[in-house]
Design a protein around this motif. Structure first.
Motif, mmCIF file in Angstrom:
data_model
loop_
_atom_site.group_PDB
_atom_site.id
_atom_site.type_symbol
_atom_site.label_atom_id
_atom_site.label_comp_id
_atom_site.label_asym_id
_atom_site.label_seq_id
_atom_site.Cartn_x
_atom_site.Cartn_y
_atom_site.Cartn_z
ATOM 1 N N ALA A 128 -7.925 17.722 3.302
ATOM 2 C CA ALA A 128 -8.302 16.378 3.751
ATOM 3 C C ALA A 128 -7.926 15.320 2.707
ATOM 4 O O ALA A 128 -7.385 14.261 3.037
ATOM 5 N N LEU A 129 -8.188 15.617 1.434
ATOM 6 C CA LEU A 129 -7.890 14.653 0.378
ATOM 7 C C LEU A 129 -6.384 14.518 0.146
ATOM 8 O O LEU A 129 -5.893 13.423 -0.144
ATOM 9 N N ALA A 130 -5.640 15.620 0.271
ATOM 10 C CA ALA A 130 -4.184 15.532 0.163
ATOM 11 C C ALA A 130 -3.631 14.682 1.294
ATOM 12 O O ALA A 130 -2.685 13.898 1.095
ATOM 13 N N THR A 131 -4.221 14.802 2.481
ATOM 14 C CA THR A 131 -3.794 13.980 3.614
ATOM 15 C C THR A 131 -4.091 12.506 3.358
ATOM 16 O O THR A 131 -3.283 11.623 3.699
ATOM 17 N N ALA A 135 -1.528 9.373 3.129
ATOM 18 C CA ALA A 135 -1.708 8.095 3.816
ATOM 19 C C ALA A 135 -1.622 6.931 2.838
ATOM 20 O O ALA A 135 -1.036 5.880 3.152
ATOM 21 N N MET A 136 -2.193 7.103 1.644
ATOM 22 C CA MET A 136 -2.123 6.045 0.634
ATOM 23 C C MET A 136 -0.689 5.827 0.164
ATOM 24 O O MET A 136 -0.263 4.684 -0.059
ATOM 25 N N GLN A 137 0.051 6.899 0.027
ATOM 26 C CA GLN A 137 1.459 6.778 -0.349
ATOM 27 C C GLN A 137 2.235 6.019 0.730
ATOM 28 O O GLN A 137 3.060 5.150 0.430
ATOM 29 N N PHE A 138 1.959 6.366 1.971
ATOM 30 C CA PHE A 138 2.639 5.695 3.082
ATOM 31 C C PHE A 138 2.282 4.210 3.118
ATOM 32 O O PHE A 138 3.153 3.349 3.292
ATOM 33 N N HIS A 139 0.998 3.910 2.935
ATOM 34 C CA HIS A 139 0.563 2.511 2.921
ATOM 35 C C HIS A 139 1.231 1.742 1.788
ATOM 36 O O HIS A 139 1.711 0.604 1.982
ATOM 37 N N GLY A 140 1.271 2.341 0.598
ATOM 38 C CA GLY A 140 1.899 1.664 -0.538
ATOM 39 C C GLY A 140 3.387 1.444 -0.323
ATOM 40 O O GLY A 140 3.921 0.370 -0.637
ATOM 41 N N TRP A 141 4.048 2.460 0.225
ATOM 42 C CA TRP A 141 5.487 2.366 0.467
ATOM 43 C C TRP A 141 5.801 1.292 1.505
ATOM 44 O O TRP A 141 6.701 0.460 1.312
ATOM 45 N N VAL A 142 5.049 1.267 2.618
ATOM 46 C CA VAL A 142 5.286 0.280 3.677
ATOM 47 C C VAL A 142 4.979 -1.132 3.181
ATOM 48 O O VAL A 142 5.741 -2.074 3.449
ATOM 49 N N ILE A 170 13.234 5.985 -2.515
ATOM 50 C CA ILE A 170 13.369 7.436 -2.681
ATOM 51 C C ILE A 170 12.079 8.026 -3.234
ATOM 52 O O ILE A 170 11.606 9.080 -2.790
ATOM 53 N N TYR A 171 11.515 7.323 -4.204
ATOM 54 C CA TYR A 171 10.261 7.807 -4.788
ATOM 55 C C TYR A 171 9.167 7.933 -3.736
ATOM 56 O O TYR A 171 8.440 8.932 -3.677
ATOM 57 N N GLY A 172 9.014 6.900 -2.887
ATOM 58 C CA GLY A 172 7.995 6.928 -1.849
ATOM 59 C C GLY A 172 8.171 8.106 -0.904
ATOM 60 O O GLY A 172 7.209 8.788 -0.538
ATOM 61 N N ILE A 173 9.406 8.373 -0.512
ATOM 62 C CA ILE A 173 9.687 9.485 0.398
ATOM 63 C C ILE A 173 9.372 10.824 -0.269
ATOM 64 O O ILE A 173 8.760 11.714 0.333
ATOM 65 N N LEU A 174 9.801 10.974 -1.529
ATOM 66 C CA LEU A 174 9.526 12.229 -2.249
ATOM 67 C C LEU A 174 8.026 12.431 -2.466
ATOM 68 O O LEU A 174 7.528 13.564 -2.392
ATOM 69 N N ALA A 175 7.303 11.355 -2.753
ATOM 70 C CA ALA A 175 5.860 11.464 -2.977
ATOM 71 C C ALA A 175 5.142 11.860 -1.692
ATOM 72 O O ALA A 175 4.254 12.723 -1.704
ATOM 73 N N MET A 176 5.520 11.235 -0.579
ATOM 74 C CA MET A 176 4.905 11.606 0.701
ATOM 75 C C MET A 176 5.238 13.050 1.061
ATOM 76 O O MET A 176 4.386 13.787 1.561
#
Length: 345
Positions: A128-131, A135-142, A170-176
């Protein structure tokens, strides 16, 4: 994990969190009572009054009623639960109940703490926390993309003034990707999910090292970037191929990740000390916070109520660090855009 350095220390701690795992035989699986339980389960298909259909074999050695994966509910099939997995899990629970009654503390089984499944998920809180981190990575990237292309001025050719836009994409994609496979791995630990988790973590850590070098030394020339990135990318790619197709060498992998992590940590520490970046305090918060969070991996306490262990707590701490880190990235894009526009004028 790096506004500039933030990312990198968080990437270091993130990667190490799943790259540094206990691999030797644990106290639990060395327990004679646990071993006896598994042997009995694989013969009878039962642990106490709980029995498993896929442990029951016909005279020809095949499961009664067809392959075990056709007998399981759909949501469990991909998780590859088999007779041995279920025997190990329920023998572990039974043995831990006995140990608790005797006043003994939990022990590890096959390198992992005794977690309780929820709907077939091995470590539900970590999943759950990894998910949430995904989501936080996606929010930051967008939000980073929206800032660059809709709020900050663009060049006449519609490209951004910020020189590191592509690298952060690239970083955002790799992190997600890394958080996605981390969630999958905690959901079900099998050979494939383990390799995908390790590989995505190494890829993220290697790329953050490249980012650290390029941003700390303000490398903007494309030819120079290629010269710096190419050998590092070749090394990381070779290492991932080695882990996946030759030998999953945990000791070697830990050394490689430590070397890359320490190198970028030093780069960002020096950069944060000499730069006059207006948002460098965010970098320091993430660097110090990430370092403190790493102690959770060292402390590694058993899971409370069978669900929340040190690794899950680290996942929780990574959420605010991720938000702060992307905040720094956005601040850096505004800072560099403003500086470049002044030069153009």
């Amino acid at each position: 994990m790096t506004f500039m350095a933030q990312c990198h220390w968080i990437a270091l701690s993130f990667a190490l969190s799943f790259l540094v795992r206990v691999l030797n035989a644990s106290a639990g699986d060395s327990d004679p009572l646990y071993k006896a339980c598994i042997e009995q389960c694989e013969k009878t298909g039962c642990v106490g009054d709980k029995c498993f259909q896929h442990c029951k074999l016909s005279s020809d050695g095949n499961p009664i009623g067809g392959p075990w994966y056709l007998q399981e509910p759909l949501y469990l099939r991909w998780k590859q639960w088999d007779c041995r997995s279920d025997c190990r899990y329920h023998c572990m629970l039974a043995r831990e109940e006995e140990r608790e009654e005797l006043g003994d503390k939990p022990v590890k089984y096959h390198g992992k703490w005794p977690f309780r499944r929820v709907y077939g998920i091995q470590e539900p809180v970590s999943v759950a926390l990894a998910t949430l981190n995904l989501a936080m990575q996606f929010h930051g990237w967008v939000s980073f993309l929206i800032l660059l292309y809709y709020k900050l001025p663009l060049r006449p050719d519609k490209k951004t003034f910020y020189e590191y836009t592509g690298l952060w994409h690239i970083y955002g994609i790799l992190a997600m990707n890394a958080w996605f496979w981390n969630a999958v791995f905690h959901s079900r630990d099998v050979d494939l999910t383990e390799k995908l988790d390790y590989s995505s973590g190494v890829a993220l850590l290697g790329f953050t090292l490249i980012l650290a070098i390029l941003r700390a030394f303000n490398v903007r020339d494309e030819a120079a970037r290629v010269m710096i990135a190419a050998p590092l990318m070749a090394f990381v790619t070779t290492h991932i191929l080695y882990l996946n197709f030759y030998k999953l060498d945990y000791g070697l992998n830990m050394k490689v990740c430590l070397t890359m992590g320490i190198a970028q940590l030093l780069l960002w520490t020096v950069w944060a000390g000499v730069t006059h970046h207006p948002s460098r305090w965010k970098l320091w918060v993430v660097v110090v916070g990430g370092a403190l969070a790493m102690f959770l991996e060292i402390y590694d306490f058993p899971p409370y109520w069978g669900f929340v262990d040190a690794h899950a707590v680290w996942h929780a701490l990574a959420i605010p660090f991720t938000y702060l880190w992307w905040s720094f990235v956005k601040d850096d894009s505004e800072f560099r855009t403003s500086a470049l526009m002044k030069k153009v004028k």
